[in-house]
Design a protein around this motif. Structure first.
Motif, PDB file in Angstrom:
ATOM      1  N   GLN A   1      -1.944  -7.163  15.300  1.00 45.68           N
ATOM      2  CA  GLN A   1      -1.962  -7.127  13.812  1.00 45.68           C
ATOM      3  C   GLN A   1      -2.268  -5.586  13.583  1.00 45.68           C
ATOM      4  O   GLN A   1      -3.456  -5.190  13.829  1.00 45.68           O
ATOM      5  CB  GLN A   1      -2.448  -8.149  13.079  1.00 45.68           C
TER       6      GLN A   1
ATOM      7  N   SER B   1       1.275  -0.259   7.751  1.00 49.92           N
ATOM      8  CA  SER B   1       2.047  -0.860   7.614  1.00 49.92           C
ATOM      9  C   SER B   1       2.982  -0.944   9.093  1.00 49.92           C
ATOM     10  O   SER B   1       3.229   0.038   9.555  1.00 49.92           O
ATOM     11  CB  SER B   1       3.126  -0.575   6.787  1.00 49.92           C
ATOM     12  N   VAL B   2       3.391  -2.006   9.380  1.00 49.34           N
ATOM     13  CA  VAL B   2       3.942  -2.274  10.652  1.00 49.34           C
ATOM     14  C   VAL B   2       5.557  -1.573  10.557  1.00 49.34           C
ATOM     15  O   VAL B   2       6.183  -0.982  11.468  1.00 49.34           O
ATOM     16  CB  VAL B   2       4.260  -3.792  11.120  1.00 49.34           C
ATOM     17  N   ASN B   3       5.945  -1.383   9.361  1.00 48.96           N
ATOM     18  CA  ASN B   3       7.385  -0.788   9.306  1.00 48.96           C
ATOM     19  C   ASN B   3       7.271   0.709   9.531  1.00 48.96           C
ATOM     20  O   ASN B   3       8.303   1.288  10.023  1.00 48.96           O
ATOM     21  CB  ASN B   3       7.830  -0.753   7.608  1.00 48.96           C
TER      22      ASN B   3
ATOM     23  N   LYS C   1       8.307   0.530  12.999  1.00 52.50           N
ATOM     24  CA  LYS C   1       9.606  -0.002  12.969  1.00 52.50           C
ATOM     25  C   LYS C   1      10.788   1.107  12.916  1.00 52.50           C
ATOM     26  O   LYS C   1      11.681   1.308  13.464  1.00 52.50           O
ATOM     27  CB  LYS C   1       9.828  -1.068  12.105  1.00 52.50           C
ATOM     28  N   THR C   2      10.587   2.031  11.952  1.00 53.76           N
ATOM     29  CA  THR C   2      11.356   2.974  11.670  1.00 53.76           C
ATOM     30  C   THR C   2      11.232   4.361  12.470  1.00 53.76           C
ATOM     31  O   THR C   2      12.150   5.180  12.113  1.00 53.76           O
ATOM     32  CB  THR C   2      11.212   3.463  10.237  1.00 53.76           C
TER      33      THR C   2
ATOM     34  N   ILE D   1       8.913  -7.517  15.374  1.00 55.39           N
ATOM     35  CA  ILE D   1       8.058  -7.170  14.239  1.00 55.39           C
ATOM     36  C   ILE D   1       7.995  -8.484  13.381  1.00 55.39           C
ATOM     37  O   ILE D   1       9.147  -8.988  13.058  1.00 55.39           O
ATOM     38  CB  ILE D   1       8.500  -6.079  13.998  1.00 55.39           C
ATOM     39  N   ASP D   2       6.848  -8.638  12.833  1.00 53.32           N
ATOM     40  CA  ASP D   2       6.536  -9.537  11.450  1.00 53.32           C
ATOM     41  C   ASP D   2       6.090  -8.630  10.500  1.00 53.32           C
ATOM     42  O   ASP D   2       5.024  -8.678  10.407  1.00 53.32           O
ATOM     43  CB  ASP D   2       5.702 -10.710  12.073  1.00 53.32           C
ATOM     44  N   GLU D   3       6.923  -8.460   9.443  1.00 52.86           N
ATOM     45  CA  GLU D   3       6.543  -7.701   8.429  1.00 52.86           C
ATOM     46  C   GLU D   3       5.611  -8.548   7.486  1.00 52.86           C
ATOM     47  O   GLU D   3       4.382  -8.039   6.818  1.00 52.86           O
ATOM     48  CB  GLU D   3       7.760  -7.404   7.513  1.00 52.86           C
ATOM     49  N   GLU D   4       5.499  -9.799   7.414  1.00 55.56           N
ATOM     50  CA  GLU D   4       4.786 -10.728   6.568  1.00 55.56           C
ATOM     51  C   GLU D   4       3.489 -10.900   7.082  1.00 55.56           C
ATOM     52  O   GLU D   4       2.232 -10.571   6.441  1.00 55.56           O
ATOM     53  CB  GLU D   4       5.330 -12.202   6.750  1.00 55.56           C
TER      54      GLU D   4
ATOM     55  N   ASN E   1       2.562  -8.512   9.327  1.00 52.24           N
ATOM     56  CA  ASN E   1       1.987  -7.170   9.507  1.00 52.24           C
ATOM     57  C   ASN E   1       1.761  -6.894  10.958  1.00 52.24           C
ATOM     58  O   ASN E   1       0.620  -6.122  11.453  1.00 52.24           O
ATOM     59  CB  ASN E   1       0.924  -6.501   8.357  1.00 52.24           C
TER      60      ASN E   1
END
Length: 247
Positions: free
Chosen positions: A190, A196-198, A201-202, A211-214, A216
């Motif tokens: 986590q 941000s985990v995004n 991701k990008t 990946i779990d955005e909720e 993080n």
């Protein structure tokens, strides 16, 4: 399909009980060892309560124990199927995590009448199957080669897990929080609230499947990577976060 929350002790049994009181539940699917994706293990107390609820409300338990053999710190908890139940636990596993993802062979342990019905349904869907692969696997089991291989693989994965732990502690502690799992093949990581985990991701150089955005969070597997590859992955994550944020 109704989702039930999972915390550090596994499936939230109290939440499940509340659902059972409101509506008829046919079956509960869960991964008690090394839950996917969070890697948490269902506690002994919750296992006992789950079996009690299953008997009380007459629902089946589908116990997916796909990586039971990979437990490093101590002996794993016995499966729910080994406990006191009234024939309502369906235990399933897979050889894919043991021998490789291309080995699409699993197994099921359940009451005889259920197995018979499942066989009939399977035949109605597809009467085929890879007989050569099944016979080869049976020979590996009978000869003891599979058991010997598991011992070697378990030792190797244990070392890789511990090495990944060192890398995460050394390079990513300012950015992340995680609990080292007792077993399995991955670590659930986590990111702290400031990140941000995004961001991961990008990034074009990094491919993360889970990946779990909720939450993080993301899942980092270690079993298929050697020490150099693990180090490269962690340093790349560190580089991405360092360049994206200032700490």
């Amino acid at each position: 399909m109704i989702e039930v929350p999972v915390d550090e002790n596994g499936l939230d049994i109290n939440a499940l009980e509340k659902i059972c009181k409101k509506k008829k539940i046919t079956a509960v699917y869960l991964i008690p060892h090394h839950h996917y994706p969070t890697t948490v293990t269902l506690s002994v107390e919750r296992r006992m309560k789950l079996l009690e609820l299953s008997n009380q409300y007459s629902f089946a338990i589908i116990e997916d124990d796909y990586d039971y053999d990979y437990h490093y710190s101590s002996s794993p908890y016995l499966p729910l199927a080994s406990g006191a139940h009234k024939g309502n636990v369906i235990y399933i596993g897979s050889f894919s995590k043991i021998l490789g993802s291309s080995i699409r062979i699993g197994f099921m342990v359940a009451p005889k009448n259920f197995i018979q019905e499942a066989v009939l349904l399977r035949k109605a869907i597809d009467v085929g199957g890879d007989g050569y692969m099944q016979n080869a696997l049976a020979e590996l089991i009978k000869s003891g080669d599979l058991g010997r291989y598991l011992k070697k693989a378990k030792k190797s994965y244990h070392q890789r897990r511990d090495y990944l732990n060192i890398l995460l502690q050394q390079h990513l502690r300012p950015y992340i929080s995680f609990t080292l799992p007792d077993g399995g093949l991955s670590v659930w990581i986590q990111l702290k609230d400031s990140y941000s985990v995004n961001t991961l991701k990008t990034h074009s150089q990094l491919k993360i499947k889970q990946i779990d955005e909720e939450e993080n969070a993301f899942r980092l597997g270690f079993a298929s990577k050697n020490e150099k590859e693990l180090e490269d992955a962690v340093l790349l994550i560190k580089k991405i976060l360092t360049n994206s944020y200032s700490i």
